[in-house]
Design an enzyme around this catalytic site. Structure first.
Site, PDB file in Angstrom:
ATOM      1  N   ARG A   1      42.712 -26.024  19.669  1.00  0.00           N
ATOM      2  CA  ARG A   1      44.169 -26.047  19.580  1.00  0.00           C
ATOM      3  C   ARG A   1      44.618 -27.477  19.357  1.00  0.00           C
ATOM      4  O   ARG A   1      44.105 -28.406  20.006  1.00  0.00           O
ATOM      5  CB  ARG A   1      44.830 -25.497  20.858  1.00  0.00           C
ATOM      6  CG  ARG A   1      44.816 -23.984  20.975  1.00  0.00           C
ATOM      7  CD  ARG A   1      45.613 -23.288  19.856  1.00  0.00           C
ATOM      8  NE  ARG A   1      45.492 -21.839  19.904  1.00  0.00           N
ATOM      9  CZ  ARG A   1      44.694 -21.105  19.124  1.00  0.00           C
ATOM     10  NH1 ARG A   1      43.921 -21.681  18.213  1.00  0.00           N
ATOM     11  NH2 ARG A   1      44.685 -19.787  19.229  1.00  0.00           N
TER      12      ARG A   1
ATOM     13  N   HIS B   1      45.571 -23.777   9.426  1.00  0.00           N
ATOM     14  CA  HIS B   1      44.878 -22.957  10.435  1.00  0.00           C
ATOM     15  C   HIS B   1      44.324 -21.681   9.793  1.00  0.00           C
ATOM     16  O   HIS B   1      45.034 -20.692   9.650  1.00  0.00           O
ATOM     17  CB  HIS B   1      45.888 -22.611  11.545  1.00  0.00           C
ATOM     18  CG  HIS B   1      45.250 -21.981  12.749  1.00  0.00           C
ATOM     19  ND1 HIS B   1      45.939 -21.748  13.910  1.00  0.00           N
ATOM     20  CD2 HIS B   1      43.993 -21.545  12.982  1.00  0.00           C
ATOM     21  CE1 HIS B   1      45.132 -21.199  14.802  1.00  0.00           C
ATOM     22  NE2 HIS B   1      43.940 -21.060  14.249  1.00  0.00           N
TER      23      HIS B   1
ATOM     24  N   ASN C   1      36.838 -13.425  16.083  1.00  0.00           N
ATOM     25  CA  ASN C   1      36.665 -14.430  15.021  1.00  0.00           C
ATOM     26  C   ASN C   1      35.822 -15.625  15.477  1.00  0.00           C
ATOM     27  O   ASN C   1      35.910 -16.704  14.905  1.00  0.00           O
ATOM     28  CB  ASN C   1      38.034 -14.880  14.480  1.00  0.00           C
ATOM     29  CG  ASN C   1      38.970 -15.320  15.593  1.00  0.00           C
ATOM     30  OD1 ASN C   1      38.523 -15.566  16.716  1.00  0.00           O
ATOM     31  ND2 ASN C   1      40.246 -15.418  15.301  1.00  0.00           N
TER      32      ASN C   1
ATOM     33  N   GLN D   1      52.846 -25.292  14.498  1.00  0.00           N
ATOM     34  CA  GLN D   1      52.452 -24.606  13.271  1.00  0.00           C
ATOM     35  C   GLN D   1      53.600 -23.758  12.752  1.00  0.00           C
ATOM     36  O   GLN D   1      54.193 -23.037  13.549  1.00  0.00           O
ATOM     37  CB  GLN D   1      51.211 -23.753  13.527  1.00  0.00           C
ATOM     38  CG  GLN D   1      50.007 -24.617  13.882  1.00  0.00           C
ATOM     39  CD  GLN D   1      48.702 -23.844  13.975  1.00  0.00           C
ATOM     40  OE1 GLN D   1      47.672 -24.420  14.240  1.00  0.00           O
ATOM     41  NE2 GLN D   1      48.713 -22.547  13.773  1.00  0.00           N
TER      42      GLN D   1
HETATM   43  P1  NAI Z   1      35.960 -18.368  25.559  1.00  0.00           P
HETATM   44  O1  NAI Z   1      36.915 -17.886  26.581  1.00  0.00           O
HETATM   45  O2  NAI Z   1      34.783 -17.533  25.219  1.00  0.00           O
HETATM   46  O3  NAI Z   1      35.415 -19.819  25.959  1.00  0.00           O
HETATM   47  C1  NAI Z   1      36.241 -20.851  26.372  1.00  0.00           C
HETATM   48  C2  NAI Z   1      35.423 -21.790  27.233  1.00  0.00           C
HETATM   49  O4  NAI Z   1      36.201 -22.959  27.493  1.00  0.00           O
HETATM   50  C3  NAI Z   1      35.065 -21.185  28.593  1.00  0.00           C
HETATM   51  O5  NAI Z   1      33.677 -21.322  28.816  1.00  0.00           O
HETATM   52  C4  NAI Z   1      35.884 -22.012  29.577  1.00  0.00           C
HETATM   53  O6  NAI Z   1      35.257 -22.156  30.833  1.00  0.00           O
HETATM   54  C5  NAI Z   1      35.976 -23.333  28.840  1.00  0.00           C
HETATM   55  N1  NAI Z   1      37.049 -24.184  29.337  1.00  0.00           N
HETATM   56  C6  NAI Z   1      38.295 -23.858  29.749  1.00  0.00           C
HETATM   57  N2  NAI Z   1      38.955 -24.932  30.189  1.00  0.00           N
HETATM   58  C7  NAI Z   1      38.118 -25.975  30.044  1.00  0.00           C
HETATM   59  C8  NAI Z   1      38.233 -27.357  30.324  1.00  0.00           C
HETATM   60  N3  NAI Z   1      39.319 -27.864  30.917  1.00  0.00           N
HETATM   61  N4  NAI Z   1      37.182 -28.138  30.046  1.00  0.00           N
HETATM   62  C9  NAI Z   1      36.039 -27.644  29.516  1.00  0.00           C
HETATM   63  N5  NAI Z   1      35.871 -26.335  29.236  1.00  0.00           N
HETATM   64  C10 NAI Z   1      36.906 -25.515  29.493  1.00  0.00           C
HETATM   65  O7  NAI Z   1      36.850 -18.641  24.260  1.00  0.00           O
HETATM   66  P2  NAI Z   1      36.381 -18.747  22.741  1.00  0.00           P
HETATM   67  O8  NAI Z   1      36.336 -17.417  22.121  1.00  0.00           O
HETATM   68  O9  NAI Z   1      35.169 -19.601  22.686  1.00  0.00           O
HETATM   69  O10 NAI Z   1      37.629 -19.519  22.114  1.00  0.00           O
HETATM   70  C11 NAI Z   1      37.997 -20.804  22.564  1.00  0.00           C
HETATM   71  C12 NAI Z   1      39.291 -21.236  21.940  1.00  0.00           C
HETATM   72  O11 NAI Z   1      39.125 -21.457  20.544  1.00  0.00           O
HETATM   73  C13 NAI Z   1      40.406 -20.191  22.008  1.00  0.00           C
HETATM   74  O12 NAI Z   1      41.052 -20.170  23.250  1.00  0.00           O
HETATM   75  C14 NAI Z   1      41.313 -20.664  20.902  1.00  0.00           C
HETATM   76  O13 NAI Z   1      42.230 -21.627  21.387  1.00  0.00           O
HETATM   77  C15 NAI Z   1      40.376 -21.316  19.907  1.00  0.00           C
HETATM   78  N6  NAI Z   1      40.219 -20.488  18.693  1.00  0.00           N
HETATM   79  C16 NAI Z   1      40.588 -21.019  17.488  1.00  0.00           C
HETATM   80  C17 NAI Z   1      40.535 -20.253  16.344  1.00  0.00           C
HETATM   81  C18 NAI Z   1      40.893 -20.825  15.018  1.00  0.00           C
HETATM   82  O14 NAI Z   1      41.131 -20.067  14.079  1.00  0.00           O
HETATM   83  N7  NAI Z   1      40.953 -22.122  14.864  1.00  0.00           N
HETATM   84  C19 NAI Z   1      40.125 -18.845  16.382  1.00  0.00           C
HETATM   85  C20 NAI Z   1      39.636 -18.421  17.689  1.00  0.00           C
HETATM   86  C21 NAI Z   1      39.738 -19.214  18.793  1.00  0.00           C
END
Ligand code: NAI
Length: 358
Positions: A256, A309, A117, A285
Protein backbone atom coordinates in the site's frame (compact mmCIF):
# COMPACT_ATOMS: atom_id res chain seq x y z
CA UNK A 1 -31.84 -5.39 -1.14
CA UNK A 2 -29.56 -2.66 -2.41
CA UNK A 3 -26.06 -3.72 -3.38
CA UNK A 4 -23.60 -0.97 -4.25
CA UNK A 5 -20.36 -1.56 -6.15
CA UNK A 6 -17.66 1.06 -6.62
CA UNK A 7 -15.43 -0.12 -9.46
CA UNK A 8 -12.97 1.48 -11.85
CA UNK A 9 -13.98 2.66 -15.28
CA UNK A 10 -12.79 0.37 -18.03
CA UNK A 11 -13.58 2.51 -21.10
CA UNK A 12 -12.88 1.03 -24.54
CA UNK A 13 -10.73 -1.70 -23.05
CA UNK A 14 -13.66 -3.02 -21.02
CA UNK A 15 -16.14 -3.00 -23.90
CA UNK A 16 -13.75 -4.95 -26.11
CA UNK A 17 -12.37 -7.21 -23.36
CA UNK A 18 -15.16 -8.82 -21.30
CA UNK A 19 -12.61 -10.49 -19.02
CA UNK A 20 -12.01 -7.06 -17.47
CA UNK A 21 -14.59 -8.11 -14.91
CA UNK A 22 -13.65 -5.62 -12.20
CA UNK A 23 -14.80 -2.61 -14.22
CA UNK A 24 -17.94 -0.49 -14.15
CA UNK A 25 -18.80 -1.85 -17.60
CA UNK A 26 -18.52 -5.55 -16.76
CA UNK A 27 -19.76 -5.26 -13.17
CA UNK A 28 -17.99 -8.37 -11.82
CA UNK A 29 -20.34 -10.41 -13.99
CA UNK A 30 -23.02 -10.59 -11.30
CA UNK A 31 -25.75 -8.19 -12.46
CA UNK A 32 -28.06 -10.82 -14.02
CA UNK A 33 -27.59 -13.14 -11.09
CA UNK A 34 -28.43 -10.44 -8.51
CA UNK A 35 -31.36 -8.98 -10.45
CA UNK A 36 -32.86 -12.42 -11.05
CA UNK A 37 -33.24 -12.62 -7.28
CA UNK A 38 -34.93 -9.21 -7.13
CA UNK A 39 -31.97 -7.23 -5.79
CA UNK A 40 -31.04 -3.74 -6.85
CA UNK A 41 -27.43 -3.53 -8.10
CA UNK A 42 -25.88 -0.06 -8.40
CA UNK A 43 -22.44 0.10 -10.03
CA UNK A 44 -20.46 3.31 -10.35
CA UNK A 45 -16.96 4.73 -10.47
CA UNK A 46 -18.09 7.98 -8.83
CA UNK A 47 -16.63 7.92 -5.35
CA UNK A 48 -15.41 11.34 -4.19
CA UNK A 49 -17.40 14.02 -2.45
CA UNK A 50 -20.98 14.38 -1.17
CA UNK A 51 -22.52 14.30 -4.67
CA UNK A 52 -20.79 11.05 -5.65
CA UNK A 53 -22.85 7.91 -6.27
CA UNK A 54 -20.85 6.33 -3.47
CA UNK A 55 -22.03 8.82 -0.85
CA UNK A 56 -25.56 8.97 -2.31
CA UNK A 57 -26.16 5.22 -2.21
CA UNK A 58 -24.15 4.20 0.84
CA UNK A 59 -26.92 5.54 3.13
CA UNK A 60 -29.27 2.65 2.30
CA UNK A 61 -27.11 -0.08 0.72
CA UNK A 62 -26.91 -3.40 2.58
CA UNK A 63 -23.85 -4.72 0.76
CA UNK A 64 -20.93 -2.61 -0.46
CA UNK A 65 -18.47 -4.02 -2.98
CA UNK A 66 -15.21 -2.11 -3.48
CA UNK A 67 -11.83 -2.81 -5.01
CA UNK A 68 -8.41 -1.65 -3.80
CA UNK A 69 -7.64 -0.55 -7.37
CA UNK A 70 -10.17 2.31 -7.28
CA UNK A 71 -10.86 2.51 -3.57
CA UNK A 72 -14.17 3.80 -2.32
CA UNK A 73 -12.86 5.24 0.96
CA UNK A 74 -15.41 4.15 3.56
CA UNK A 75 -14.60 6.50 6.43
CA UNK A 76 -16.00 6.40 9.94
CA UNK A 77 -18.32 9.31 9.04
CA UNK A 78 -19.75 7.44 6.07
CA UNK A 79 -20.16 4.28 8.14
CA UNK A 80 -22.18 6.27 10.66
CA UNK A 81 -24.54 7.33 7.84
CA UNK A 82 -24.76 3.84 6.32
CA UNK A 83 -27.72 2.70 8.34
CA UNK A 84 -28.44 -0.51 6.37
CA UNK A 85 -24.88 -1.58 5.72
CA UNK A 86 -24.12 -5.13 6.90
CA UNK A 87 -21.40 -6.41 4.60
CA UNK A 88 -18.38 -4.91 2.80
CA UNK A 89 -16.78 -7.13 0.21
CA UNK A 90 -13.34 -6.29 -1.13
CA UNK A 91 -13.08 -7.65 -4.66
CA UNK A 92 -9.39 -8.42 -4.25
CA UNK A 93 -7.12 -8.32 -1.21
CA UNK A 94 -6.51 -5.36 1.15
CA UNK A 95 -9.33 -3.59 2.97
CA UNK A 96 -7.48 -0.61 4.42
CA UNK A 97 -9.71 1.77 2.43
CA UNK A 98 -12.41 0.83 4.93
CA UNK A 99 -12.25 2.22 8.46
CA UNK A 100 -12.03 -1.25 9.98
CA UNK A 101 -12.21 -0.09 13.61
CA UNK A 102 -15.42 1.73 12.80
CA UNK A 103 -16.78 -1.35 10.99
CA UNK A 104 -16.09 -3.36 14.16
CA UNK A 105 -17.94 -0.77 16.24
CA UNK A 106 -20.99 -0.78 13.95
CA UNK A 107 -21.18 -4.56 13.53
CA UNK A 108 -20.42 -4.38 9.80
CA UNK A 109 -18.58 -7.39 8.41
CA UNK A 110 -15.62 -6.90 6.07
CA UNK A 111 -14.57 -9.76 3.80
CA UNK A 112 -11.84 -10.10 1.18
CA UNK A 113 -11.29 -12.67 -1.52
CA UNK A 114 -8.16 -13.88 0.26
CA UNK A 115 -5.51 -15.39 -1.95
CA UNK A 116 -7.27 -14.32 -5.16
CA UNK A 117 -4.39 -12.25 -6.52
CA UNK A 118 -1.41 -13.17 -4.37
CA UNK A 119 0.47 -14.93 -7.17
CA UNK A 120 -0.26 -11.98 -9.48
CA UNK A 121 1.37 -9.62 -6.97
CA UNK A 122 4.29 -11.91 -6.14
CA UNK A 123 5.11 -12.09 -9.86
CA UNK A 124 4.96 -8.30 -10.08
CA UNK A 125 7.31 -8.02 -7.10
CA UNK A 126 9.80 -10.29 -8.85
CA UNK A 127 9.54 -8.21 -12.01
CA UNK A 128 10.00 -4.97 -10.04
CA UNK A 129 13.05 -6.28 -8.18
CA UNK A 130 14.63 -7.36 -11.44
CA UNK A 131 13.84 -4.19 -13.34
CA UNK A 132 15.40 -2.05 -10.62
CA UNK A 133 18.48 -4.18 -10.02
CA UNK A 134 19.14 -4.61 -13.74
CA UNK A 135 18.39 -0.93 -14.53
CA UNK A 136 15.77 -1.92 -17.12
CA UNK A 137 13.61 1.21 -17.45
CA UNK A 138 16.41 3.64 -18.44
CA UNK A 139 17.74 0.99 -20.84
CA UNK A 140 14.39 0.70 -22.60
CA UNK A 141 13.90 4.47 -22.66
CA UNK A 142 17.32 4.81 -24.31
CA UNK A 143 16.24 2.41 -27.06
CA UNK A 144 13.00 4.33 -27.72
CA UNK A 145 14.96 7.59 -27.90
CA UNK A 146 17.13 6.10 -30.65
CA UNK A 147 20.29 6.18 -28.50
CA UNK A 148 22.80 3.42 -27.77
CA UNK A 149 25.33 3.85 -24.97
CA UNK A 150 25.81 0.57 -23.11
CA UNK A 151 28.04 2.01 -20.40
CA UNK A 152 25.39 4.54 -19.32
CA UNK A 153 23.14 1.62 -18.40
CA UNK A 154 25.71 -0.93 -17.29
CA UNK A 155 27.21 1.50 -14.74
CA UNK A 156 24.14 0.91 -12.57
CA UNK A 157 23.14 -2.65 -13.55
CA UNK A 158 23.68 -5.57 -11.18
CA UNK A 159 22.79 -9.24 -10.73
CA UNK A 160 20.18 -10.36 -8.23
CA UNK A 161 22.39 -13.33 -7.43
CA UNK A 162 24.41 -12.68 -4.30
CA UNK A 163 22.15 -9.94 -2.91
CA UNK A 164 20.31 -9.95 0.42
CA UNK A 165 16.56 -9.63 -0.07
CA UNK A 166 14.08 -9.06 2.75
CA UNK A 167 10.31 -8.90 2.92
CA UNK A 168 8.33 -6.82 5.41
CA UNK A 169 5.39 -9.20 5.88
CA UNK A 170 5.72 -12.89 5.13
CA UNK A 171 2.07 -13.77 4.59
CA UNK A 172 0.57 -15.11 1.38
CA UNK A 173 2.35 -12.65 -0.93
CA UNK A 174 5.57 -12.22 1.06
CA UNK A 175 6.05 -15.98 1.28
CA UNK A 176 5.38 -16.45 -2.43
CA UNK A 177 8.01 -13.81 -3.15
CA UNK A 178 10.50 -15.72 -0.99
CA UNK A 179 9.65 -18.93 -2.84
CA UNK A 180 10.20 -17.25 -6.19
CA UNK A 181 13.53 -15.81 -5.05
CA UNK A 182 15.00 -19.21 -4.15
CA UNK A 183 16.30 -20.13 -7.65
CA UNK A 184 18.05 -16.75 -7.98
CA UNK A 185 20.73 -17.80 -5.47
CA UNK A 186 20.52 -14.69 -3.36
CA UNK A 187 23.08 -14.31 -0.58
CA UNK A 188 20.34 -14.48 2.01
CA UNK A 189 16.55 -14.19 2.30
CA UNK A 190 15.21 -12.34 5.35
CA UNK A 191 11.78 -11.52 6.69
CA UNK A 192 10.29 -9.16 9.24
CA UNK A 193 6.83 -10.10 10.54
CA UNK A 194 5.32 -10.28 14.03
CA UNK A 195 3.90 -13.65 13.00
CA UNK A 196 6.82 -16.04 12.56
CA UNK A 197 6.63 -18.46 9.65
CA UNK A 198 6.05 -22.09 10.59
CA UNK A 199 9.48 -23.70 10.97
CA UNK A 200 9.07 -25.98 7.95
CA UNK A 201 7.94 -23.08 5.74
CA UNK A 202 10.93 -20.93 6.75
CA UNK A 203 13.25 -23.87 6.17
CA UNK A 204 11.77 -24.60 2.74
CA UNK A 205 12.90 -21.18 1.48
CA UNK A 206 15.85 -20.85 3.85
CA UNK A 207 14.57 -17.52 5.22
CA UNK A 208 15.83 -15.97 8.45
CA UNK A 209 13.55 -13.84 10.64
CA UNK A 210 14.91 -10.52 11.91
CA UNK A 211 12.88 -9.13 14.78
CA UNK A 212 14.08 -5.54 14.82
CA UNK A 213 13.02 -3.49 11.79
CA UNK A 214 16.07 -1.19 11.71
CA UNK A 215 18.38 -4.16 12.04
CA UNK A 216 16.40 -5.89 9.27
CA UNK A 217 16.59 -3.08 6.71
CA UNK A 218 20.26 -2.44 7.47
CA UNK A 219 21.05 -5.97 6.24
CA UNK A 220 19.04 -5.85 3.00
CA UNK A 221 20.15 -4.86 -0.49
CA UNK A 222 16.52 -5.11 -1.55
CA UNK A 223 13.46 -4.57 0.66
CA UNK A 224 10.00 -5.62 -0.53
CA UNK A 225 6.90 -4.51 1.36
CA UNK A 226 4.15 -7.13 1.63
CA UNK A 227 2.12 -6.31 4.75
CA UNK A 228 -1.35 -4.75 5.01
CA UNK A 229 -1.82 -1.05 5.75
CA UNK A 230 -3.04 -0.48 9.29
CA UNK A 231 -2.23 1.77 12.25
CA UNK A 232 1.05 -0.11 12.78
CA UNK A 233 2.30 0.19 9.18
CA UNK A 234 1.13 3.67 8.13
CA UNK A 235 4.33 5.58 7.28
CA UNK A 236 6.45 2.65 8.47
CA UNK A 237 9.11 3.33 5.85
CA UNK A 238 9.80 6.97 6.69
CA UNK A 239 12.84 9.27 6.69
CA UNK A 240 14.05 7.84 9.99
CA UNK A 241 13.86 4.20 8.88
CA UNK A 242 15.36 5.01 5.48
CA UNK A 243 18.51 6.20 7.27
CA UNK A 244 19.03 2.60 8.34
CA UNK A 245 18.78 1.21 4.79
CA UNK A 246 22.07 0.28 3.10
CA UNK A 247 23.28 3.04 0.82
CA UNK A 248 22.16 2.17 -2.71
CA UNK A 249 19.41 -0.22 -1.63
CA UNK A 250 16.32 -0.85 -3.72
CA UNK A 251 12.79 -0.68 -2.34
CA UNK A 252 9.73 -2.36 -3.86
CA UNK A 253 6.25 -1.64 -2.52
CA UNK A 254 3.22 -3.36 -3.99
CA UNK A 255 1.43 -3.47 -0.62
CA UNK A 256 0.00 0.00 0.00
CA UNK A 257 1.33 3.43 -0.92
CA UNK A 258 0.86 4.95 2.52
CA UNK A 259 3.21 2.39 4.12
CA UNK A 260 6.10 4.33 2.55
CA UNK A 261 6.39 8.10 3.05
CA UNK A 262 6.41 9.35 -0.54
CA UNK A 263 8.47 12.50 0.12
CA UNK A 264 11.04 10.62 2.18
CA UNK A 265 11.38 8.04 -0.61
CA UNK A 266 11.78 10.75 -3.27
CA UNK A 267 14.40 12.50 -1.11
CA UNK A 268 16.30 9.25 -0.53
CA UNK A 269 16.36 8.63 -4.31
CA UNK A 270 17.54 12.17 -5.02
CA UNK A 271 20.33 11.92 -2.45
CA UNK A 272 21.50 8.53 -3.72
CA UNK A 273 20.68 6.76 -0.49
CA UNK A 274 18.11 4.66 -2.37
CA UNK A 275 19.02 3.41 -5.84
CA UNK A 276 15.46 2.63 -6.85
CA UNK A 277 11.80 2.48 -5.91
CA UNK A 278 9.16 0.45 -7.72
CA UNK A 279 5.62 -0.67 -7.19
CA UNK A 280 2.04 0.00 -8.15
CA UNK A 281 0.38 1.39 -5.04
CA UNK A 282 -0.09 5.07 -4.18
CA UNK A 283 -1.13 6.85 -1.02
CA UNK A 284 -4.13 8.28 -2.93
CA UNK A 285 -5.67 6.56 -5.95
CA UNK A 286 -5.91 7.64 -8.69
CA UNK A 287 -2.55 9.33 -8.02
CA UNK A 288 -2.63 13.07 -8.81
CA UNK A 289 -0.79 14.12 -11.97
CA UNK A 290 1.92 15.86 -9.94
CA UNK A 291 2.48 13.00 -7.45
CA UNK A 292 6.17 13.07 -6.54
CA UNK A 293 6.64 9.33 -7.13
CA UNK A 294 5.54 9.54 -10.77
CA UNK A 295 8.83 11.22 -11.65
CA UNK A 296 11.21 10.75 -8.69
CA UNK A 297 14.63 9.62 -9.92
CA UNK A 298 17.93 8.42 -8.49
CA UNK A 299 21.10 10.44 -9.01
CA UNK A 300 21.61 8.90 -12.46
CA UNK A 301 18.12 9.78 -13.65
CA UNK A 302 16.70 6.25 -13.30
CA UNK A 303 15.49 4.03 -10.49
CA UNK A 304 11.76 4.57 -10.93
CA UNK A 305 9.60 1.50 -11.60
CA UNK A 306 6.22 2.95 -10.65
CA UNK A 307 3.06 1.91 -12.53
CA UNK A 308 -0.67 2.33 -11.90
CA UNK A 309 -2.21 -0.09 -9.42
CA UNK A 310 -2.61 -3.21 -11.53
CA UNK A 311 -0.39 -5.96 -10.16
CA UNK A 312 -3.33 -7.70 -8.50
CA UNK A 313 -5.79 -7.09 -11.32
CA UNK A 314 -4.43 -9.20 -14.15
CA UNK A 315 -7.16 -10.94 -16.16
CA UNK A 316 -6.34 -14.16 -14.30
CA UNK A 317 -6.76 -12.37 -10.97
CA UNK A 318 -10.02 -10.72 -12.06
CA UNK A 319 -11.58 -14.09 -12.85
CA UNK A 320 -10.66 -15.29 -9.36
CA UNK A 321 -11.78 -12.25 -7.38
CA UNK A 322 -15.01 -11.89 -9.37
CA UNK A 323 -15.96 -15.47 -8.62
CA UNK A 324 -14.85 -15.08 -4.98
CA UNK A 325 -16.98 -11.95 -4.60
CA UNK A 326 -19.97 -13.83 -5.93
CA UNK A 327 -19.51 -16.70 -3.51
CA UNK A 328 -19.17 -14.33 -0.52
CA UNK A 329 -22.44 -12.65 -1.49
CA UNK A 330 -24.07 -16.01 -2.16
CA UNK A 331 -23.10 -17.16 1.35
CA UNK A 332 -24.44 -13.96 2.84
CA UNK A 333 -27.76 -14.16 0.98
CA UNK A 334 -28.29 -17.81 1.82
CA UNK A 335 -27.10 -17.54 5.43
CA UNK A 336 -24.20 -19.94 4.84
CA UNK A 337 -20.98 -19.62 6.84
CA UNK A 338 -18.22 -17.64 5.13
CA UNK A 339 -14.81 -19.16 4.41
CA UNK A 340 -12.83 -18.24 7.56
CA UNK A 341 -9.78 -17.02 5.64
CA UNK A 342 -11.90 -14.36 3.89
CA UNK A 343 -13.17 -12.72 7.08
CA UNK A 344 -11.21 -9.62 8.06
CA UNK A 345 -13.85 -8.19 10.39
CA UNK A 346 -16.62 -10.47 11.64
CA UNK A 347 -19.65 -9.15 13.49
CA UNK A 348 -18.17 -6.83 16.14
CA UNK A 349 -14.59 -8.12 16.02
CA UNK A 350 -11.46 -8.58 13.97
CA UNK A 351 -11.10 -12.16 12.74
CA UNK A 352 -7.84 -11.61 10.82
CA UNK A 353 -4.55 -11.34 12.68
CA UNK A 354 -2.87 -9.61 9.73
CA UNK A 355 -4.23 -6.10 10.37
CA UNK A 356 -2.05 -5.32 13.36
CA UNK A 357 -1.40 -6.83 16.76
CA UNK A 358 -4.44 -6.41 18.99
P1 NAI B 1 -1.61 -11.84 4.39
O1 NAI B 1 -2.64 -11.50 5.39
O2 NAI B 1 -1.54 -13.23 3.87
O3 NAI B 1 -0.15 -11.47 4.95
C1 NAI B 1 0.14 -10.26 5.55
C2 NAI B 1 1.31 -10.46 6.48
O4 NAI B 1 1.76 -9.19 6.94
C3 NAI B 1 0.95 -11.28 7.72
O5 NAI B 1 1.88 -12.33 7.88
C4 NAI B 1 1.04 -10.27 8.85
O6 NAI B 1 1.44 -10.84 10.08
C5 NAI B 1 2.09 -9.32 8.31
N1 NAI B 1 2.09 -8.02 8.98
C6 NAI B 1 1.05 -7.28 9.42
N2 NAI B 1 1.47 -6.17 10.04
C7 NAI B 1 2.82 -6.20 9.98
C8 NAI B 1 3.83 -5.33 10.45
N3 NAI B 1 3.53 -4.24 11.17
N4 NAI B 1 5.10 -5.67 10.22
C9 NAI B 1 5.43 -6.81 9.57
N5 NAI B 1 4.51 -7.68 9.10
C10 NAI B 1 3.22 -7.37 9.31
O7 NAI B 1 -1.83 -10.80 3.20
P2 NAI B 1 -1.35 -10.92 1.68
O8 NAI B 1 -2.34 -11.66 0.88
O9 NAI B 1 0.06 -11.38 1.67
O10 NAI B 1 -1.44 -9.39 1.24
C11 NAI B 1 -0.68 -8.40 1.88
C12 NAI B 1 -1.07 -7.03 1.40
O11 NAI B 1 -0.69 -6.85 0.04
C13 NAI B 1 -2.57 -6.77 1.39
O12 NAI B 1 -3.07 -6.42 2.65
C14 NAI B 1 -2.66 -5.62 0.41
O13 NAI B 1 -2.48 -4.39 1.08
C15 NAI B 1 -1.51 -5.86 -0.54
N6 NAI B 1 -1.98 -6.32 -1.86
C16 NAI B 1 -1.69 -5.55 -2.96
C17 NAI B 1 -2.19 -5.90 -4.20
C18 NAI B 1 -1.85 -5.11 -5.41
O14 NAI B 1 -2.53 -5.25 -6.43
N7 NAI B 1 -0.84 -4.28 -5.38
C19 NAI B 1 -3.06 -7.06 -4.38
C20 NAI B 1 -3.20 -7.87 -3.17
C21 NAI B 1 -2.71 -7.46 -1.96
Amino acid sequence: MKILAILYKGGNAATSEPRLLGTVENQLGIRKWLESQGHEYIVSESKEGPDSDFQKHIVDAEILITTPFHPGYLTGDLIAKAKNLKLCVTAGVGSDHIDLNSAVKHGIQVLEVSGSNVVSVAEHVMMSILLLVRNFVPAHEMIERGDWMVSDIARNAFDLEGKVVGTIGAGRIGYRVLQRLVPFDCKELLYYDYAPLPEAAAKAVNARRVEDLKDFVSQCDIVTVNCPLHEGTLGLVNAELLKHFKKGAWLVNTARGAICDKDAVAAALASGHLNGYAGDVWNVQPAPKDHVLRTAKNTLGGGNGMVPHYSGTTLDAQARYASGTKSIIENYLSGKAQEPQNIIVGVGKYESKAYGQR
